[in-house]
Design an enzyme around this catalytic site. Structure first.
Site, PDB file in Angstrom:
ATOM      1  CE1 TYR A 450      30.277  60.460 -25.902  1.00 25.37           C
ATOM      2  CE2 TYR A 450      29.768  58.764 -27.499  1.00 25.37           C
ATOM      3  CZ  TYR A 450      29.860  60.091 -27.162  1.00 25.37           C
ATOM      4  OH  TYR A 450      29.518  61.041 -28.066  1.00 25.37           O
ATOM      5  CD  GLU A 451      36.398  58.785 -24.415  1.00 27.14           C
ATOM      6  OE1 GLU A 451      37.305  58.664 -23.577  1.00 27.14           O
ATOM      7  OE2 GLU A 451      36.318  58.081 -25.429  1.00 27.14           O
ATOM      8  N   GLY A 452      34.292  57.233 -20.113  1.00 26.38           N
ATOM      9  CA  GLY A 452      34.271  57.198 -18.655  1.00 26.38           C
ATOM     10  C   GLY A 452      33.012  57.908 -18.205  1.00 26.38           C
ATOM     11  CD  GLN A 457      35.360  61.634 -16.897  1.00 31.88           C
ATOM     12  OE1 GLN A 457      36.343  62.333 -16.714  1.00 31.88           O
ATOM     13  NE2 GLN A 457      35.395  60.532 -17.634  1.00 31.88           N
TER      14      GLN A 457
END
Ligand SMILES: Cc1cc2nc3c(=O)[nH]c(=O)nc-3n(C[C@H](O)[C@H](O)[C@H](O)COP(=O)(O)OP(=O)(O)OC[C@H]3O[C@@H](n4cnc5c(N)ncnc54)[C@H](O)[C@@H]3O)c2cc1C
Length: 604
Positions: A450-452, A457
């Site tokens: 999650y969060e990309g 990233q």
């Protein structure tokens, strides 16, 4: 059997005061000029106590019990003890630690918040995600909300009475938010817009999306206005409270239920105590945050903060997995040391005599201590964003931009590998639930997604943060490395650390140029190299901090404190056994995209 956790306060003090001398830097920032080392240490001591005594005992039980969804009321009940722990957290004033004093905060530096987060995530990641998301909502509204929105929401979030979420994902769009479909239509009253919007659509995978921990949930929702351009340029951000607030600021109360309902919660691999909700917006009232169609930029405040937070989740789990595996390895006896019995009076030696057990332990330890130094330095950069000198603010901003994907991806990859290695130290006893280490591995896995995802990233690092500015930010960091290498170049005792640091610095420069050149001809080269590149860049950063830590330890070792002896031994391990991973990663990055792209999709 409950996992053990000793808050790593000694190492935090080492990093903050001996390595980074944070108080000297903080003194230059008016808001933090009065902070001294004792205050930082005392806050962290209390914070560590809360984590070890309140959060840790709920970690395993929360994992076993999970959250409960009641379809008849669309409500979610969190595991036993979670609400009570949250009440204690609020009573202790913890939600407001680093928030703005103008809106209910205590105004402490971010680096204290980051250190506290590490301990919270180590002891109970699922629980900690509830207040962490609210922290992100606070920062997002603080940066992009109207004055009225700030007056209304920020004090309530700072007091902990209201929690929050970030609602981006929909079933057909996760990474590619440009495809999102949730709609926002202006509410018109008597032919005139009343300033609010009606939101309709479905969100999935919303962490802390529904629960009974707090009086209200402040959802930050991405949606499209009627005339929005297609793709990511047509996304706006809205604040959509679960209950419509009445009144203002600290006096605000909750009014009518807003139709943003939980339809189900997910059954998942880890973080069972955190409700991952499907949310249906059925004409829910929302208010625009920031400018129309600029929602992604506004949401990025929350996303960047969350990316740093997720990296720290990886760090916290690395530390607790290490502590438990180290204790087990000293206690569990199996086999004899290859060099001859170490405990001849016992039927076998403790497994810590075996080289590979030590390798797994030292891997986790080196990633935890290297990650702590790195994360604290990054947190200090975020405090420097309030420095009076514009150039210092700009440098700090560049370092935050460059390092965010490395914090997120390198620290969470390391967290998962380290936790898995620590499970291995327990042998079969690690695989069964009793010791709690299998939970750490399961919880650590989501942090890479999650969060990309960590691939995203890596693309952000190489494509946007490095190649799009011709490597300027990376050169800035490279200059810090270079300065340190030059300053220590004649220090013989440092040669074992400085030589490999200088070497990896040169290799990163060459690799960046090579990939950059190839990318001019073929953009797929970036996609093919990015993940390997991020591993190499992460190691450059860790090598720099490990070399700096080794310098401090060398200077203090003669005093006889075993802390420095252990620090040096871990530094040597890092350079001997972990940094060499870069050789294969560089080779793989240089091998390009051809072998990945030549096979037709239908042959997979
Ligand atoms: C437990 C949990 C909690 C979550 N919490 C939240 C939350 O609070 N709020 C929220 O909005 N979302 C949340 N999410 C959603 C999460 O952020 C997404 O799952 C994640 O961003 C990936 O999106 P996806 O699952 O749709 O995968 P996809 O986007 O379908 O990706 C699938 C795979 O393809 C790769 N991929 C996709 N696009 C590219 C590309 N351009 N280049 C290279 N590779 C690519 C990905 O890296 C991945 O490996 C949560 C998810 C989970 C499981």
């Amino acid at each position: 059997m409950t996992a053990i956790y000793n808050p790593p306060l000694r190492d935090m003090r080492f990093v903050m005061h001996e390595l980074l001398d944070v108080t000297s830097t903080l003194k230059e920032i008016p808001a933090h000029a009065d902070i001294d080392a004792d205050t930082i240490d005392q806050v962290l001591e209390q914070a560590g106590k809360f984590c070890a005594e309140v959060l840790l005992p709920l970690n395993l039980s929360g994992d076993h019990e999970g959250c409960h969804f009641d379809a008849s009321t669309n409500s979610v009940t969190v595991p036993k003890g979670f609400r009570e722990a949250y009440r204690q957290y609020c009573e202790g004033g913890w939600p407001s630690l680093s928030h703005d004093p103008a809106f209910g905060g205590q105004g402490l530096p971010h680096l204290i918040e980051i250190a506290f987060s590490e301990m919270k995530y180590a002891t109970n990641q699922a629980w900690t995600m509830y207040p962490s998301l609210a922290h992100g909502v606070y920062n997002c509204l603080h940066s992009h909300g109207t004055d009225a929105q700030k007056q209304l929401y920020l004090p309530k979030i700072a007091s902990g009475e209201w929690l929050g979420t970030m609602c981006l994902t929909e079933s057909h769009c996760g990474t590619d938010l440009g495809m999102l479909r949730t709609k926002a239509i202006p509410n018109v009253d008597g032919g005139q817009s009343d300033g609010s919007y009606k939101l309709t659509g479905n969100k999935i995978f919303i962490s802390a999306g529904e629960h009974d921990m707090a009086d209200n949930i402040v959802h930050m929702v991405l949606a499209r206005l009627p005339d929005a351009p297609p793709g990511s340029k047509g996304i706006s951000l809205f604040v959509v409270p679960k209950f419509l607030p009445e009144g203002q600021g600290e006096q605000a109360t909750v009014g009518a239920r807003n139709p943003i309902f939980c339809g189900a919660i997910e059954h998942k691999m880890g973080i069972h105590g955190n409700a991952t909700a499907q949310l249906h917006l059925d004409g829910a009232s929302g208010w625009l945050v920031g400018s129309p169609n600029k929602g992604l930029a506004a949401m990025f405040v929350m996303m960047n903060g969350a990316r740093l937070g997720v990296g720290v989740q990886g760090l916290g789990l690395t530390e607790i997995a290490y502590q438990n595996a180290a204790a087990y390895a000293k206690d569990r006896i199996q086999g004899r040391a290859l060099s001859g019995p170490k405990q001849p009076d016992q039927p076998a030696d403790p497994i810590i005599v075996h080289p590979d057990v030590r390798k797994m332990l030292l891997t986790a330890r080196a990633y935890a201590e290297g990650g702590r130094a790195f994360a604290t330095w990054v947190a200090l950069q975020s405090d420097l964003l309030s420095h009076p000198d514009e150039e210092i603010r700009k440098d700090a901003d560049d370092m935050m931009a460059l390092m965010t994907p490395i914090v997120k991806a390198f620290m969470t990859d390391n967290g998962f590998f380290a936790a898995s290695g620590c499970l291995q130290v327990f042998g079969g006893h690690g695989y069964i639930a009793e010791w709690g280490v299998e939970q750490m591995v399961r919880d650590a896995r989501i942090n890479m997604i999650y969060e990309g995802t960590n691939t995203i990233q890596a693309l952000d690092l190489l494509g946007r943060k490095i190649l799009m500015d011709n490597g300027a930010k990376m050169k800035k960091f490279g200059k810090m490395v270079q300065d340190f290498v030059e300053a220590e170049g004649t220090n013989e005792a440092m040669a074992e650390f400085i030589n490999p640091l200088a070497d990896i610095g040169d290799k990163v420069t060459k690799l960046t140029m090579e990939v950059g050149m190839k990318a001019f001809q073929n953009r797929e080269e970036v996609g093919a190299a990015a993940v390997d590149y991020l591993r190499v860049a992460g190691h450059l950063v860790y090598a720099y901090f490990w070399a700096r830590m080794a310098k401090v330890a060398l200077e203090k070792e003669s005093g006889g404190d075993p802390f420095y002896k252990a620090k040096l031994a871990t530094a040597r391990f890092y350079f001997a056994k972990l940094l060499p991973e870069t050789a294969s990663a560089i080779r793989s990055a240089r091998a390009g995209s051809k072998s990945l792209m030549e096979m037709d999709a239908e042959l997979f």
